[in-house]
Every structure is written in C-alpha cells, then in structure tokens.
Enzyme design. Structure first.
Site, PDB file in Angstrom:
ATOM      1  N   GLU A 141       0.833  -1.207   0.000  1.00 57.90           N
ATOM      2  CA  GLU A 141       0.000   0.000   0.000  1.00 57.90           C
ATOM      3  C   GLU A 141       0.869   1.260   0.000  1.00 57.90           C
ATOM      4  O   GLU A 141       0.358   2.365   0.175  1.00 57.90           O
ATOM      5  CB  GLU A 141      -0.945   0.001   1.206  1.00 57.90           C
ATOM      6  CG  GLU A 141      -2.074  -1.007   1.072  1.00 57.90           C
ATOM      7  CD  GLU A 141      -3.077  -0.945   2.197  1.00 57.90           C
ATOM      8  OE1 GLU A 141      -4.212  -1.399   1.993  1.00 57.90           O
ATOM      9  OE2 GLU A 141      -2.749  -0.444   3.292  1.00 57.90           O
ATOM     10  N   GLU A 224      -9.605 -22.405   6.527  1.00 60.26           N
ATOM     11  CA  GLU A 224      -8.889 -23.682   6.399  1.00 60.26           C
ATOM     12  C   GLU A 224      -7.466 -23.606   6.940  1.00 60.26           C
ATOM     13  O   GLU A 224      -6.670 -24.524   6.747  1.00 60.26           O
ATOM     14  CB  GLU A 224      -8.867 -24.123   4.936  1.00 60.26           C
ATOM     15  CG  GLU A 224     -10.259 -24.392   4.369  1.00 60.26           C
ATOM     16  CD  GLU A 224     -10.208 -24.831   2.913  1.00 60.26           C
ATOM     17  OE1 GLU A 224      -9.112 -25.228   2.453  1.00 60.26           O
ATOM     18  OE2 GLU A 224     -11.243 -24.775   2.251  1.00 60.26           O
ATOM     19  N   ASP A 246     -16.020  -9.908  11.906  1.00 58.23           N
ATOM     20  CA  ASP A 246     -15.469  -8.949  10.950  1.00 58.23           C
ATOM     21  C   ASP A 246     -14.033  -9.368  10.651  1.00 58.23           C
ATOM     22  O   ASP A 246     -13.200  -9.418  11.556  1.00 58.23           O
ATOM     23  CB  ASP A 246     -15.519  -7.541  11.540  1.00 58.23           C
ATOM     24  CG  ASP A 246     -15.006  -6.461  10.590  1.00 58.23           C
ATOM     25  OD1 ASP A 246     -14.621  -6.798   9.443  1.00 58.23           O
ATOM     26  OD2 ASP A 246     -14.991  -5.287  10.990  1.00 58.23           O
ATOM     27  N   ASP A 252      -3.475  -8.725   8.634  1.00 60.32           N
ATOM     28  CA  ASP A 252      -2.425  -7.877   9.188  1.00 60.32           C
ATOM     29  C   ASP A 252      -1.991  -8.379  10.561  1.00 60.32           C
ATOM     30  O   ASP A 252      -0.799  -8.395  10.885  1.00 60.32           O
ATOM     31  CB  ASP A 252      -2.902  -6.426   9.286  1.00 60.32           C
ATOM     32  CG  ASP A 252      -3.324  -5.860   7.943  1.00 60.32           C
ATOM     33  OD1 ASP A 252      -2.717  -6.242   6.926  1.00 60.32           O
ATOM     34  OD2 ASP A 252      -4.272  -5.058   7.915  1.00 60.32           O
TER      35      ASP A 252
END
Length: 301
Positions: A141, A224, A246, A252
């Site tokens: 990013e 998984e 959520d 991260d």
C-alpha cells in the site's frame, strides 16, 4: 541488542466502515449502517497488532496533518508502538472505504493519500531504524520503489517479511529477500500469473512461489488455516474455530504475529500456528486495530 523486535514500513489509513446486508452490484445502491471511523492501513495495523502482543515495535509511515492522521498516531501510541518514524504532511491521510456483510466478509477501496508520498529517500533517512530492528515487515500500500529501497537498506542479519497486498508482480530483488512471502489465495494467483492455472492446490502454489526466489512462503487459507513452505518442505497449519464477526485486519494481525515470533527465534511452522490464533481472535470483534488481541487474550482462545 536490537531496540525493536519489529519495524513495520507501510501504510496508515483511516478506515471508513459501513455494514451492509449484501454488497452492491454495478449500478446498485444499498442501505447500510451508520458510518464508523477506525484507525487502519496495513502498516499501522501490523504495528499496533505487534505492539499489543508485547513486541517492541516501530512504524515508518506517512500521514496527513489532519484529524485522521491524529487518530492514527493516538492509536499507535496507545498500543505502545514507537511513532518516531511516522512522518506528517505532504498529502491527506490515506482512507479505506470498507463494506462488511453479515458473514464478516469485506470489500475495500483505498485512497492512498499520504501513503503514496512515502518515498525511497524517507527510507534512506530512517536507516537507523533498520539497524535497530530484528525483523522488517512491509506491504504494497506504499510505492513499490519504496519497498525496493527497504530491501536495499536491511541491516545484516535482519529478516524481511512481505505481504504483497494489494498484489502486483514483484521484482526478483524483492522476492529473493522475503523470508517469508505471505500471501492469500488471490495474492498468490496474481504473483504467479499464468502459472497459477496449473493447479488449484495451495501446496502447488507454494512450490511455484518458492521457485520465484523467496526463502520461505506462507499461504493463508482463511477458515482452512494456512501452510508454510521452505527448503525443509511444506507444513499445513490448522485453523482455529471461532465465530467470525469482521475479518478486517485479520491478515495484518497474522503477519505481525508471525514476524514477531520469527524474530524471537521460533521456527516458521510454530510462528505460523501462533499467528493463526492471533488472526482467529481478531475476527471475533468489529474493526481492525480495536480488534487486535493481547497476548493474554490469545492464550485464552
């Protein structure tokens, strides 16, 4: 002795989050919940996640001189992360627009803002942070040329961890430094390009990724679990059963925990198993940084 267990070089965003019954299709409008504003961005998320676990953590990033930038700095400091490397000004703070559906899955659009102004010269100016850190972790990013400069400024004996998100083809210089390269299914397929089509098995993706030069690879597989791959072979890491609320920031938190544990000397498979527990604890709460667990919360999971 290193001053920091982990130096994170990366993005810092304000997350603007709306809950929706379902994400809209092209040309469609749906109603959502009230807007919530959270500190986020993959770089800041990793720094906060590691600091909350107890790692001595610093962040090299750029934010705007605005309300969102102050929100991010406050969150980092509250978690215990060192903000000496956070530069202020040059553009508005980056913003992520996030919709979350009832299953916890999310869709994200990012306006980079100040993140796009984190330059190679900023990296060179912060060389003392690199020499004070056991592990350096980054993402995509921020500009790719800045990531390349991170690799070129690694201190001897330090370890480089990369989560290539959002994914894009990577230069061999960056791939060769990764130990590990951490990808989900989508990121693996983008980096592999046409060669991803030869198999739908993540073990094969990991082998193909290793052939591109990383010293080790971790493929995260959501519910998984994950798998780790190196010259020693491939190991499956089981998932931890939780009720997802959520998933924002879970990857991260996983990366931060993995990087920290690797810096403390844990083998890759053991570090990934711990990171999987950290990621599982994260998805049980709303938001990104506000959902990151402490070491005690992970131990109780």
């Amino acid at each position: 002795m290193n001053d920091y267990d982990l130096l994170v070089v990366g993005s810092a965003n304000a997350d603007l989050v709306i809950g929706v019954e379902r994400r809209p299709g092209a040309g469609e409008t749906v109603l959502g919940t009230d807007l919530a504003v959270h500190p986020g961005g993959k770089g800041a998320n990793q720094a906060v996640a590691a600091a909350r676990l107890g790692a001595r953590t610093a962040l090299l990033a750029r934010v705007g001189d605005d309300e969102h930038g102050r929100l991010l700095l406050d969150s980092l400091r509250k978690a215990g992360a060192d903000t000496v490397g956070v530069l202020v000004g040059g553009a508005p703070t980056g913003v992520a627009l996030i919709t979350v559906d009832p299953s916890g899955d999310n869709s994200i659009v990012v306006s980079p803002g100040a993140n796009a102004r984190l330059t190679p010269s900023d990296v060179r100016a912060a060389v003392s942070l690199f020499h004070a850190s056991r592990v350096v972790s980054t993402q995509l990013e921020i500009p790719l040329e800045t990531v390349v400069e991170v690799v070129r400024n690694l201190a001897p004996g330090s370890r480089f961890v990369l989560n290539p998100s959002p994914p894009r083809p990577l230069p061999s210089e960056v791939l060769a430094a990764c130990d590990p390269l951490i990808v989900n299914e989508h990121e693996a397929k983008v980096i592999l390009g046409d060669s991803a089509g030869v198999s739908d098995q993540p073990e094969d993706w990991a082998r193909l990724l290793l052939a591109k030069g990383p010293r080790s690879v971790v493929v995260t597989l959501g519910g998984e679990g994950a798998l780790v791959a190196s010259s020693d072979g491939i190991t499956r890491i089981p998932s931890v059963e939780v009720e997802a609320v959520d998933t924002t920031g879970a990857g991260d938190a996983f990366t931060a925990a993995l990087a920290w544990r690797l810096g403390s000397g844990e083998p890759l498979a053991e570090a990934a198993a711990y990171a999987a527990r950290v990621g599982a604890a994260t998805v049980t709460k709303q938001g990104a940084q506000v959902s990151f667990p402490t070491a005690a919360e992970v131990a109780a999971l």
